[in-house]
Each structure stands twice: as C-alpha cells, then as structure tokens.
Scaffold this motif. Structure first.
Motif, PDB file in Angstrom:
ATOM      1  N   GLU A 111     -25.681  -3.301  66.179  1.00  0.00           N
ATOM      2  CA  GLU A 111     -25.998  -2.066  65.542  1.00  0.00           C
ATOM      3  C   GLU A 111     -25.526  -2.148  64.258  1.00  0.00           C
ATOM      4  OE1 GLU A 111     -26.018   1.627  67.539  1.00  0.00           O
ATOM      5  OE2 GLU A 111     -24.862   0.402  69.456  1.00  0.00           O
ATOM      6  N   ASP A 112     -26.010  -1.499  63.152  1.00  0.00           N
ATOM      7  CA  ASP A 112     -25.666  -1.355  61.785  1.00  0.00           C
ATOM      8  C   ASP A 112     -24.065  -1.452  61.702  1.00  0.00           C
ATOM      9  OD1 ASP A 112     -28.099  -1.432  60.904  1.00  0.00           O
ATOM     10  OD2 ASP A 112     -28.026   0.709  60.527  1.00  0.00           O
ATOM     11  N   ARG A 113     -23.341  -0.598  62.508  1.00  0.00           N
ATOM     12  CA  ARG A 113     -21.760  -0.761  62.463  1.00  0.00           C
ATOM     13  C   ARG A 113     -21.252  -2.121  62.824  1.00  0.00           C
ATOM     14  NH1 ARG A 113     -19.577   0.029  67.618  1.00  0.00           N
ATOM     15  NH2 ARG A 113     -21.015   0.242  69.392  1.00  0.00           N
ATOM     16  N   HIS A 114     -21.893  -2.906  63.491  1.00  0.00           N
ATOM     17  CA  HIS A 114     -21.351  -4.328  63.993  1.00  0.00           C
ATOM     18  C   HIS A 114     -21.524  -5.121  62.539  1.00  0.00           C
ATOM     19  CE1 HIS A 114     -22.339  -2.632  68.060  1.00  0.00           C
ATOM     20  NE2 HIS A 114     -20.922  -2.948  68.356  1.00  0.00           N
ATOM     21  N   TRP A 115     -22.687  -5.144  62.047  1.00  0.00           N
ATOM     22  CA  TRP A 115     -22.762  -5.870  60.710  1.00  0.00           C
ATOM     23  C   TRP A 115     -21.879  -5.448  59.629  1.00  0.00           C
ATOM     24  CZ3 TRP A 115     -24.977 -10.357  61.489  1.00  0.00           C
ATOM     25  CH2 TRP A 115     -26.320 -10.380  62.446  1.00  0.00           C
ATOM     26  N   THR A 116     -21.712  -4.106  59.622  1.00  0.00           N
ATOM     27  CA  THR A 116     -20.642  -3.832  58.588  1.00  0.00           C
ATOM     28  C   THR A 116     -19.410  -3.845  58.757  1.00  0.00           C
ATOM     29  OG1 THR A 116     -22.146  -1.858  58.227  1.00  0.00           O
ATOM     30  CG2 THR A 116     -19.965  -1.522  57.341  1.00  0.00           C
ATOM     31  N   ALA A 117     -19.120  -4.069  60.319  1.00  0.00           N
ATOM     32  CA  ALA A 117     -17.473  -4.560  60.501  1.00  0.00           C
ATOM     33  C   ALA A 117     -17.559  -6.043  60.241  1.00  0.00           C
ATOM     34  CB  ALA A 117     -17.557  -4.272  62.010  1.00  0.00           C
ATOM     35  N   VAL A 118     -18.465  -6.971  60.471  1.00  0.00           N
ATOM     36  CA  VAL A 118     -18.261  -8.218  59.991  1.00  0.00           C
ATOM     37  C   VAL A 118     -18.508  -8.619  58.571  1.00  0.00           C
ATOM     38  CG1 VAL A 118     -19.501 -10.463  60.187  1.00  0.00           C
ATOM     39  CG2 VAL A 118     -19.277  -8.994  62.164  1.00  0.00           C
ATOM     40  N   GLU A 119     -19.177  -7.736  57.767  1.00  0.00           N
ATOM     41  CA  GLU A 119     -19.376  -7.982  56.433  1.00  0.00           C
ATOM     42  C   GLU A 119     -18.004  -7.393  55.839  1.00  0.00           C
ATOM     43  OE1 GLU A 119     -22.932  -5.947  55.593  1.00  0.00           O
ATOM     44  OE2 GLU A 119     -24.144  -7.137  56.127  1.00  0.00           O
ATOM     45  N   LYS A 120     -17.165  -6.480  56.238  1.00  0.00           N
ATOM     46  CA  LYS A 120     -15.944  -6.275  55.709  1.00  0.00           C
ATOM     47  C   LYS A 120     -14.855  -6.940  56.035  1.00  0.00           C
ATOM     48  CE  LYS A 120     -17.096  -1.059  55.302  1.00  0.00           C
ATOM     49  NZ  LYS A 120     -16.548   0.089  56.022  1.00  0.00           N
ATOM     50  N   GLU A 121     -15.037  -7.832  57.077  1.00  0.00           N
ATOM     51  CA  GLU A 121     -14.008  -8.870  57.172  1.00  0.00           C
ATOM     52  C   GLU A 121     -13.612  -9.748  55.907  1.00  0.00           C
ATOM     53  OE1 GLU A 121     -11.824  -9.610  60.032  1.00  0.00           O
ATOM     54  OE2 GLU A 121     -12.353  -7.692  60.038  1.00  0.00           O
ATOM     55  N   GLU A 122     -12.321  -9.789  55.518  1.00  0.00           N
ATOM     56  CA  GLU A 122     -11.893 -10.588  54.499  1.00  0.00           C
ATOM     57  C   GLU A 122     -12.147 -12.271  54.878  1.00  0.00           C
ATOM     58  OE1 GLU A 122      -8.142  -9.668  52.875  1.00  0.00           O
ATOM     59  OE2 GLU A 122      -8.458  -7.595  52.661  1.00  0.00           O
TER      60      GLU A 122
END
Length: 337
Positions: free
Chosen positions: A170-181
C-alpha cells in the motif's frame, strides 16, 4: 561375526527383507517372503567384504552424502538455475551438519536439530522453508539409494504462508521504503518493475530486453509453471523502461556491479536494506500488480489470464483493495459536498 541389521518392508506383492552389513551400512542381501532370512555363510562373507571395503574410506558423514548426491544423475540432470539454488543450500547444510554421521539421522532426535537450524532463518520464512526442503531432498535421496536406512525429517512444518495473494504493498509501504536513507536506486528499480509487471522473482531477474516489445512483455516459459506470460506495457511501465535505458540485448535489471541479478542476490539485498519491521515481501508485489490492473479497468478474467490466477482470486483482491477504496473516496466526496 555380528552387527548385521535386518529389516523388512511390506510391498504390494508381499514382504521383502533387507539385510545390511551393519546399521546404516550397505545392503548385502534381499529376500522375499514372510519368513525372516537365515544368516548363511554367504551373507557373513558379504558382510566381511563390505567391512573390508570401508577400511581407509572417508567417513560416511553428511559431507560424504552430499558428494555422492552431487555425483548422481538426480542432481546432474537438474536445470542450471535449480542446481545453483541446490548448491547454495548444500553448502549451508555442509557448514552445519557436514561432519555428522549419516546414521545419526536414523535417530528421531535429529529432527529437532534440523528444526533448530531452519529457525535461524525464521525472519525469512520462505528461506527457512528452502532449508528444510533441501535437507529432506538430500536425505530422501540417501534412503532411496541405500546410503541410510531412514530419517525423521519428513513433514517438518513450513513457516511461509502458502497464499499471500491478498497482501499488497500500500502507499504506506512505498513511503517507508522511499524514506530509507541511502536505499539503493538499483533495488528501487527492481521493486518498481516487479510492481508494474507482476513477474515472479526468478522471471523478474531473468527478464531480457529481447522479451520487451512495443506493446507487451512476453515471457515464453515462466520459471515456476513453465507457461507463457504476456504483460501489457502501460504508460507507467513504458516510462520506467525508458528510465532504465533500453538496450538491444542483456537483462533489464542490473545490480550495483552492472551485472545481472540472481534471485537469491536480490532477495538478500532487499532483506538487508528493507525498513525495520517491514511487513511485506517481494512476492507480495504480484498482488500489488493485480490491484494496479484492476484500477486500470481490466476485468477479473483479463487480469487472471495475465498473472495466472483464477478470476475468483482476483475478485477477492479487487473487493478488498480497489472497490473498498473507491467506496471510501465516494463517501468522502459526498460528505464534503
């Protein structure tokens, strides 16, 4: 001379007796019938010869069993991709159990040792299950070819849930990955391509540019089912392929060394780089692709043909993630009017 090991097996044609030179040793005599074999001078001589043959030989441990298996037609005739995966797990088995006598697996307590070893990968259920499958494959071959009498690793439970079709990113999963440094760009590219093609991991990393046409991607023989996959190239997928940079040949996805990924390599890097506590897998991107196609307006039957699922299974995902979302959006619009 003592130490003979005599066992029987009930066959469709009656009882068959097997006489082994010793427990876990070679079979030196077979006999059909209800009566137990009489130990004759010929059997004792065969036992003596078998014992003499073992003098100076390497110990019959798990490493010995692995070498015998690798020299067998069963292993040699496997597909290269399968053999590569087997080689990885045989190496891991050797590291943990290599010096263990094969006879030890005739003891039911070894089952606990194998489960304990499997659980080292409990955080990666599919990987943990591969450990058990390879161990049982090796031991089954050993029993079938007279290398050991039996083993107790049959039926060890698998950790991975067989059906994760309703688990999507879901959107929350993609957001979590994109926020990974420092999340690797080449891994993100693989995730995006998986989301827009629905290919299984093995087919994803093996995808070549020659399979990419103007309007579709065609995989003639998929790794798991040997079928044909035809994936339409929507604008989002066309844009991603353009970003990757189309070539005349070679694989579409490359790792950080500009070499083709392997399935285990991509899985390993993903496990290492994924956000902490992440609750989705690479395999779950297939269900994500289904929702993508549903939003695009494809019918359940059309989607089912593309991904190789049933229309009913596609319908369940549509009802949960697509239709439900549309209802919520509609309600919000009405309440805001």
């Amino acid at each position: 001379m003592t130490g003979l090991h005599v066992v029987s097996k009930r066959l469709a044609t009656g009882r068959r007796w097997f006489v082994y030179a010793w427990r876990g040793g070679p079979c030196i005599h077979k006999q059909d019938g209800e009566e137990k074999p009489v130990i004759t001078r010929e059997i004792l001589d065969a036992q003596y010869r078998a014992q003499q043959d073992t003098i100076g030989r390497a110990p019959e441990d798990v490493d010995w069993l692995i070498k015998a298996y690798e020299a067998s037609p069963k292993y040699i005739n496997t597909k290269p991709s399968t053999k590569k995966d087997y080689r990885l797990w045989l190496t891991r088995i050797s590291k943990r159990f290599g010096t263990t006598p094969v006879d030890a697996f005739c003891d039911w307590r070894m089952r606990g040792d194998v489960i304990e070893w499997r659980d080292e990968w409990a955080h990666m259920p599919r990987t943990a299950d591969k450990a058990v499958v390879m161990m049982v494959t090796l031991l089954n071959w050993g029993v079938e070819n007279g290398k050991l009498e039996r083993h107790f690793c049959h039926g060890i439970g698998l950790l991975h849930s067989a059906d994760r079709s309703e688990q999507i990113w879901e959107d929350r999963h993609w957001t979590a990955v994109e926020k990974e440094e420092d999340f690797p760009a080449h891994v993100m590219t693989a995730l995006r391509l998986a989301r827009l093609t629905g290919l299984r991991l093995g087919d994803l990393v093996a995808l070549e540019w020659k399979q990419v046409f103007d309007k579709q991607i065609t995989v003639e023989r998929t790794r798991k089912r040997g079928g044909r996959a035809v994936i339409p190239i929507f604008p989002e997928l066309r844009k991603l392929l353009a970003e990757i940079g189309r070539k005349d040949e070679g694989t579409v996805l490359l790792n950080s060394r500009k070499q083709p990924w392997t399935a285990s390599g991509l899985e390993t890097v993903w496990q290492r780089k994924q956000p902490k506590g992440f609750d989705r897998t690479l395999h779950d991107l297939r269900g994500t692709f289904v929702t993508f196609l549903a939003v695009k307006g494809l019918t359940d039957e059309q989607i089912a043909r593309i991904v190789g699922w049933t229309a009913e299974k596609v319908g369940e995902i549509r009802a949960r993630y697509v239709d439900e979302a549309r209802v919520v959006v509609s309600l919000v619009e009405r309440l805001s009017g």
